[in-house]
Design an enzyme around this catalytic site. Sequence first.
Site, PDB file in Angstrom:
ATOM      1  N   GLU A  35       0.870  -0.976   0.140  1.00  0.00           N
ATOM      2  CA  GLU A  35       0.006   0.010   0.180  1.00  0.00           C
ATOM      3  C   GLU A  35       0.825   1.236   0.054  1.00  0.00           C
ATOM      4  OE1 GLU A  35      -2.667   0.278   3.485  1.00  0.00           O
ATOM      5  OE2 GLU A  35      -3.802   1.827   2.425  1.00  0.00           O
ATOM      6  N   ARG A 260       5.070 -12.745   9.813  1.00  0.00           N
ATOM      7  CA  ARG A 260       5.852 -11.367   9.624  1.00  0.00           C
ATOM      8  C   ARG A 260       7.345 -11.509   9.985  1.00  0.00           C
ATOM      9  NH1 ARG A 260       2.139  -7.362   8.821  1.00  0.00           N
ATOM     10  NH2 ARG A 260       3.337  -5.565   8.995  1.00  0.00           N
ATOM     11  N   LYS A 270       4.604   0.745   9.405  1.00  0.00           N
ATOM     12  CA  LYS A 270       4.670   2.020   8.942  1.00  0.00           C
ATOM     13  C   LYS A 270       4.066   2.959   9.812  1.00  0.00           C
ATOM     14  CE  LYS A 270       3.097   0.375   5.004  1.00  0.00           C
ATOM     15  NZ  LYS A 270       2.479   0.128   3.658  1.00  0.00           N
TER      16      LYS A 270
HETATM   17  P1  ATP Z   1       2.812  -1.992   7.778  1.00  0.00           P
HETATM   18  O1  ATP Z   1       2.376  -2.733   8.964  1.00  0.00           O
HETATM   19  O2  ATP Z   1       4.203  -1.654   7.890  1.00  0.00           O
HETATM   20  O3  ATP Z   1       1.775  -0.982   7.488  1.00  0.00           O
HETATM   21  P2  ATP Z   1       1.432  -3.619   5.945  1.00  0.00           P
HETATM   22  O4  ATP Z   1       1.367  -4.870   6.051  1.00  0.00           O
HETATM   23  O5  ATP Z   1       0.395  -2.634   6.334  1.00  0.00           O
HETATM   24  O6  ATP Z   1       2.740  -3.207   6.706  1.00  0.00           O
HETATM   25  P3  ATP Z   1       1.566  -3.409   3.245  1.00  0.00           P
HETATM   26  O7  ATP Z   1       1.972  -2.254   2.296  1.00  0.00           O
HETATM   27  O8  ATP Z   1       0.097  -3.701   2.896  1.00  0.00           O
HETATM   28  O9  ATP Z   1       2.039  -3.090   4.651  1.00  0.00           O
HETATM   29  O10 ATP Z   1       2.250  -4.491   2.698  1.00  0.00           O
HETATM   30  C1  ATP Z   1       2.583  -5.297   1.558  1.00  0.00           C
HETATM   31  C2  ATP Z   1       3.249  -6.583   1.988  1.00  0.00           C
HETATM   32  O11 ATP Z   1       4.220  -6.755   2.608  1.00  0.00           O
HETATM   33  C3  ATP Z   1       1.858  -7.466   2.518  1.00  0.00           C
HETATM   34  O12 ATP Z   1       1.927  -8.545   1.648  1.00  0.00           O
HETATM   35  C4  ATP Z   1       2.254  -7.526   3.710  1.00  0.00           C
HETATM   36  O13 ATP Z   1       1.953  -8.758   4.391  1.00  0.00           O
HETATM   37  C5  ATP Z   1       3.872  -7.842   3.630  1.00  0.00           C
HETATM   38  N1  ATP Z   1       4.588  -7.078   5.051  1.00  0.00           N
HETATM   39  C6  ATP Z   1       4.246  -6.063   5.719  1.00  0.00           C
HETATM   40  N2  ATP Z   1       5.229  -6.011   6.726  1.00  0.00           N
HETATM   41  C7  ATP Z   1       5.817  -7.139   6.862  1.00  0.00           C
HETATM   42  C8  ATP Z   1       6.698  -7.705   7.917  1.00  0.00           C
HETATM   43  N3  ATP Z   1       7.166  -7.280   8.707  1.00  0.00           N
HETATM   44  N4  ATP Z   1       6.999  -8.995   7.522  1.00  0.00           N
HETATM   45  C9  ATP Z   1       6.774  -9.471   6.153  1.00  0.00           C
HETATM   46  N5  ATP Z   1       5.846  -9.307   5.492  1.00  0.00           N
HETATM   47  C10 ATP Z   1       5.329  -7.878   5.543  1.00  0.00           C
HETATM   48 MG    MG Z   2      -1.287  -1.766   5.849  1.00  0.00          MG
END
Ligand code: ATP
Ligand code: MG
Length: 547
Positions: A35, A260, A270
């Site tokens: 995102e 994760r 984030k």
């Molecule tokens: P954040 O918690 O940092 O906002 P998010 O999951 O909301 O992370 P996205 O931009 O939606 O962030 O994530 C894109 C991809 O990265 C998703 O498939 C998510 O599951 C993966 N992802 C995000 N954080 C991690 C992590 N710490 N370890 C592994 N994969 C991750």
């Molecule tokens: Mg997110």
Amino acid sequence: MNKNTINKNNFIRKIIKNDLNKKKYSKIKTRFAPEPNGYLHLGHVKSLYINYNIAKDFNGTCNVRFDDSNPSKIKKKYIKSIKKDIKWLGFKINNIYYTSNYFLKIYNYAIELIKKKLAYVDELNSKEIKKYRGTLKTIGKDSPYRNRSINDNLKLFKEMKEGKFKEGQMCLRAKINMLSPIILMRDPILYRIKYKEHIKTANEWCIYPMYDFSHCISDALEKITHSICTLEFIDNKNLYNWILKNITIENRPKQYEFSRLNIEYNIMSKRYINKLIKKKIITKWNDPRILTITGLRKRGYTPDSIIDFCSRIGVTKQNNIIEMSLLENCIRNDLNKNSPRTMAIINPIKIILENIPNKYEEQLIINNHPINKNMGKRKIYFNKEIYIDKYDFKDKNNNKYNHPVVGNKIRLKNAYNIIIKFIIKNKKGEIKKIICTCKHKKNQDYKYIKIIHWVSVLHSIPAKFYLYEKLFNKINPLKKNKLTNNVNKKSLIIKNGFVEESLKTAKIGNKYQFEREGYYCLDKIENKSNNLIFNLITNLNNRYKRI
Ligand code: ATP
Ligand code: MG
């Protein structure tokens, strides 16, 4: 375990191999769907690495899809930076898509659900929706608007799209089961009204699909075979499958979850990074203490070291916290091979060599790397006055690290042996200078207690060293306490010292091993003073710490 074993045999790959053997798919297709509401971090890279390499190794393709379904959170600058980071890391992505590419199709699927009596326009406000939804312990309650006629729903949904209602006044919900033990299945919201200009579609839409609705449809439209995501989406899988089962779509991807990435003494989400910036605990998204790619780059991490790290962490369903030393070992391995050696004095103390004439100057030609001769040689100067590090000298005999003291003989790295004669202190009792005698002949038999690094006073340039430590005091800073209570107040210490004159031509981003100190990266050159500012990437090993 060998890193290849970890990666080639993980449970997702086993599933894929099995699917291919059974000829379930002719070609594997994965995707990475960030995102664009912040910068890329190491956790994202784990996800991208898994998806990208599965596609590569099984002869498939991996898309990047920007999940731009929420116009309130996304920004163009994040898309730009994510693209830049992906490229910098060396991933070669041919297919870049946006969820907004599919807005019309997603809208039509919502209409299909309405026509099948599987979606309805609700007029409860968000507070009421929450209340009606119930909790893990209590069942949900049907909305009074749940049983509108198909025609009423179609009309209202169309009016929502036409901008006839205010934000929050209406939303479209899936009609699933308010009694479901999975809260997410209690009539989840599919569309909400938002009067916000979108970075791609401008003002074409004022209703936007929720993540759960747009994500599975986008996966299916792109013919993704394996939709790989993190464990917190395990409940969402029910909804993912429900939506795809109930719309007319050719392809029905399967979702698989892995744990994760968490790294000790740090955070990656984030949301929390934003919080740290707001509270001024870190400077920006590229603060070298944080595990964003832009932060790691500024700190001095290389793409190779980050990819090496991803190849070593494994893919499982167990939640765990990875030691920071694993990441540090990856950059050490890289820089040990690939960074030139040089000398830098971080806590300077002056030595006067009493038996060297005032104007004496000698040029010494030394190797830039102990093994790799291709890295060439450089010139250093030897004069009467030199700087050594304060921590390489003690004015007491009883120091447990066996630091040189008055009367000891020391070898200056790449140069000569010296004997410590006496020290000169100021009124406060601090050491100002050390007077030594130089044994100005290279004598193999000469016994010295330590080899130390040094720079010539005359031929050194001032530098600032930003020494970074872990950002939090707790292994898992999100556990129990408030995040901000766990901040390590000494995560950055700035030191003023000197580096060899040869670094005058250093370029921003250059990385060096400062002998006996650690790996450093030139971060910037101060405008006014021409001062070089170096970031500590990592110490020479896990135990060693000079401050
Ligand atoms: P954040 O918690 O940092 O906002 P998010 O999951 O909301 O992370 P996205 O931009 O939606 O962030 O994530 C894109 C991809 O990265 C998703 O498939 C998510 O599951 C993966 N992802 C995000 N954080 C991690 C992590 N710490 N370890 C592994 N994969 C991750
Ligand atoms: Mg997110």
